[in-house]
Design an enzyme around this catalytic site. Structure first.
Site, PDB file in Angstrom:
ATOM      1  N   ARG A  44     -11.727   6.913   4.507  1.00 57.16           N
ATOM      2  CA  ARG A  44     -13.308   6.875   3.690  1.00 57.16           C
ATOM      3  C   ARG A  44     -14.284   7.990   4.200  1.00 57.16           C
ATOM      4  O   ARG A  44     -14.999   8.363   2.356  1.00 57.16           O
ATOM      5  CB  ARG A  44     -14.134   5.848   3.910  1.00 57.16           C
ATOM      6  CG  ARG A  44     -13.230   4.446   4.346  1.00 57.16           C
ATOM      7  CD  ARG A  44     -12.400   3.808   2.410  1.00 57.16           C
ATOM      8  NE  ARG A  44     -11.291   4.756   1.894  1.00 57.16           N
ATOM      9  CZ  ARG A  44      -9.929   4.747   2.513  1.00 57.16           C
ATOM     10  NH1 ARG A  44      -9.347   3.635   2.900  1.00 57.16           N
ATOM     11  NH2 ARG A  44      -8.901   5.699   1.150  1.00 57.16           N
TER      12      ARG A  44
ATOM     13  N   GLY B 230      -5.793   8.550  -4.181  1.00 51.87           N
ATOM     14  CA  GLY B 230      -4.905   8.830  -2.699  1.00 51.87           C
ATOM     15  C   GLY B 230      -5.399   9.885  -1.645  1.00 51.87           C
ATOM     16  O   GLY B 230      -6.831  10.241  -2.019  1.00 51.87           O
TER      17      GLY B 230
ATOM     18  N   GLN C  43      -0.310   6.928  -6.059  1.00 51.44           N
ATOM     19  CA  GLN C  43      -0.891   7.458  -5.694  1.00 51.44           C
ATOM     20  C   GLN C  43      -1.229   8.664  -6.811  1.00 51.44           C
ATOM     21  O   GLN C  43      -0.741   9.464  -6.929  1.00 51.44           O
ATOM     22  CB  GLN C  43      -1.277   8.210  -4.878  1.00 51.44           C
ATOM     23  CG  GLN C  43      -1.417   6.756  -3.072  1.00 51.44           C
ATOM     24  CD  GLN C  43      -1.017   7.540  -2.137  1.00 51.44           C
ATOM     25  OE1 GLN C  43      -2.038   7.815  -1.287  1.00 51.44           O
ATOM     26  NE2 GLN C  43       0.353   7.959  -1.430  1.00 51.44           N
TER      27      GLN C  43
ATOM     28  N   ARG D   2      -1.042  -0.915  -8.834  1.00 50.98           N
ATOM     29  CA  ARG D   2      -2.844  -0.175  -8.512  1.00 50.98           C
ATOM     30  C   ARG D   2      -2.645   1.393  -8.821  1.00 50.98           C
ATOM     31  O   ARG D   2      -1.582   2.167  -8.342  1.00 50.98           O
ATOM     32  CB  ARG D   2      -3.247  -0.370  -7.203  1.00 50.98           C
ATOM     33  CG  ARG D   2      -4.698  -0.300  -7.399  1.00 50.98           C
ATOM     34  CD  ARG D   2      -4.467  -0.301  -4.596  1.00 50.98           C
ATOM     35  NE  ARG D   2      -5.183  -1.610  -4.903  1.00 50.98           N
ATOM     36  CZ  ARG D   2      -4.629  -1.556  -3.437  1.00 50.98           C
ATOM     37  NH1 ARG D   2      -3.550  -0.654  -2.253  1.00 50.98           N
ATOM     38  NH2 ARG D   2      -4.135  -3.136  -3.304  1.00 50.98           N
TER      39      ARG D   2
ATOM     40  N   ASP E 277       1.062  -0.884   0.262  1.00 49.94           N
ATOM     41  CA  ASP E 277      -0.152  -0.346   0.164  1.00 49.94           C
ATOM     42  C   ASP E 277       1.128   1.248  -0.056  1.00 49.94           C
ATOM     43  O   ASP E 277       1.972   1.164   0.654  1.00 49.94           O
ATOM     44  CB  ASP E 277      -0.784   0.003   1.500  1.00 49.94           C
ATOM     45  CG  ASP E 277      -1.889  -0.806   0.806  1.00 49.94           C
ATOM     46  OD1 ASP E 277      -2.256  -0.708  -0.361  1.00 49.94           O
ATOM     47  OD2 ASP E 277      -2.791  -1.395   2.010  1.00 49.94           O
TER      48      ASP E 277
ATOM     49  N   THR F 181     -10.837   2.435  -8.305  1.00 46.96           N
ATOM     50  CA  THR F 181     -11.886   4.369  -8.782  1.00 46.96           C
ATOM     51  C   THR F 181     -13.287   3.573  -8.617  1.00 46.96           C
ATOM     52  O   THR F 181     -13.418   2.725  -9.015  1.00 46.96           O
ATOM     53  CB  THR F 181     -11.577   5.097  -9.775  1.00 46.96           C
ATOM     54  OG1 THR F 181     -12.448   6.218 -10.109  1.00 46.96           O
ATOM     55  CG2 THR F 181     -11.939   3.461 -10.778  1.00 46.96           C
ATOM     56  N   HIS F 182     -13.469   4.561  -7.743  1.00 44.53           N
ATOM     57  CA  HIS F 182     -15.603   4.313  -7.872  1.00 44.53           C
ATOM     58  C   HIS F 182     -16.128   5.361  -8.588  1.00 44.53           C
ATOM     59  O   HIS F 182     -17.756   4.735  -8.784  1.00 44.53           O
ATOM     60  CB  HIS F 182     -16.412   4.304  -6.235  1.00 44.53           C
ATOM     61  CG  HIS F 182     -14.825   3.845  -5.393  1.00 44.53           C
ATOM     62  ND1 HIS F 182     -14.314   4.135  -4.667  1.00 44.53           N
ATOM     63  CD2 HIS F 182     -15.340   2.622  -5.272  1.00 44.53           C
ATOM     64  CE1 HIS F 182     -13.967   3.738  -3.986  1.00 44.53           C
ATOM     65  NE2 HIS F 182     -14.203   1.954  -4.266  1.00 44.53           N
TER      66      HIS F 182
END
Length: 306
Positions: A287, A186, A161, A182, A132, A224-225
């Site tokens: 989040r 960020g 990021q 990935r 990560d 990504t969403h």
């Protein structure tokens, strides 16, 4: 402004105590966290795999300050990997780990040795590891450890990021054959000198980085969403003649689950980032910073305790 406030609260022990003891916080936690124990994570992983999804599991804990904590985190990952293998959930499930949880802050060599042990166990269990990304001060150290690990375990994944100004150049270096990368936006508060500050600039950087990865010889993992970025990812994959098994989408546990299933049904690999453990506060606050609409719910809960 709100995002900055939330990220500042993520470092406040007083706010942490308030949040952790607010009953309604548990409802939010259950949305984003698979559970506090490995058995919880295993059950959630089974459910995801049954739905045609993949997973990457993160044992929460990034504020490691002594060797004992680092060893405990390493051992937790080793046991988790054995359990995933025994449950026949690998290779669909891999693990993500933060070097800070393995001692990076006080001894980079110790962090490397622990990460190496986890990578060796993952290889033995038929899966892999992704390192990560954290705040920008750890980027060089993390990429150096990554390079060393890839000498023995070439499938070890990197995380870059898009909000960091350096990331497009890092993508060019890592977009090589066999390299798993990935790409995410960020989630840490960074100064303007090293990071883009507006959503538009971050999105533009994400697309530039996405193009570099898609054009390269590696395996892009698009975290990504954002519906617009997902669409661009699909388009760029077609442009660069990538088949669905030559890249993947990644999303967070509890975020847009219907979209995760939709993409999987279209034949894409969709990997769900699934954290578990007792040290969920910092993760949850990041989040919330990404989706400030959730803050109102939490704020009402905290006011009810005052």
């Amino acid at each position: 402004m709100l995002r900055s406030v939330i990220l500042a609260a993520a470092r406040s022990t007083r706010v942490e105590r308030l949040v952790e003891t607010a009953p309604v916080s548990r409802s939010i936690v259950r949305r984003f966290i698979a559970g506090e124990h490995a058995d919880d994570a295993l059950q959630r992983t089974r459910e995801l795999v049954a739905d045609g999804l993949c997973a990457t599991l993160d044992h929460l804990g990034e504020d490691t300050t002594n060797p004992h904590q680092a060893e405990a985190t390493r051992d937790a990952y080793l046991k988790l990997l054995d359990a995933l293998h025994a449950a026949e959930l690998t290779p669909a499930a891999e693990v993500s780990l933060k070097l800070s949880a393995l001692g990076q802050v006080f001894d980079e060599k110790v962090a490397y040795e622990h990460a190496r042990a986890i990578c060796a166990k993952a290889s033995e269990c038929g899966t892999t590891v992704t390192l990560d990304a954290e705040d920008h001060t750890t980027t060089d150290s993390t990429l150096e450890v990554l390079a060393r690990l890839r000498g023995e375990f070439p499938t070890t994944g990197a995380v870059l990021q898009a909000y960091l100004r350096r990331t497009e150049a890092d993508c060019r270096e890592l977009a090589v054959a066999g390299s798993r990368v990935r790409l995410c936006k960020g989630a840490y508060k960074e100064p303007e000198s090293v990071a883009y500050q507006t959503r538009l600039d971050v999105d533009k950087s994400y697309v530039r980085c996405l193009n570099v990865l898609m054009a390269g010889g590696g395996y892009p993992m698009l975290a990504t969403h954002d519906p617009r970025l997902i669409g661009i990812g699909e388009d760029r994959a077609k442009w660069y003649e990538r088949t669905p098994d030559e890249f993947e989408f990644q999303m967070l546990y509890g975020v847009r689950p219907e979209e995760q299933l939709r993409l999987a049904r279209l034949g894409y690999t969709v990997r769900v980032y699934m954290p578990y453990g007792t040290q969920w506060y910092g993760y949850m606050m990041r989040r919330l910073a990404e989706r400030p609409a959730n803050v109102g719910f939490l704020a009402r809960a905290l006011r009810s305790r005052v």
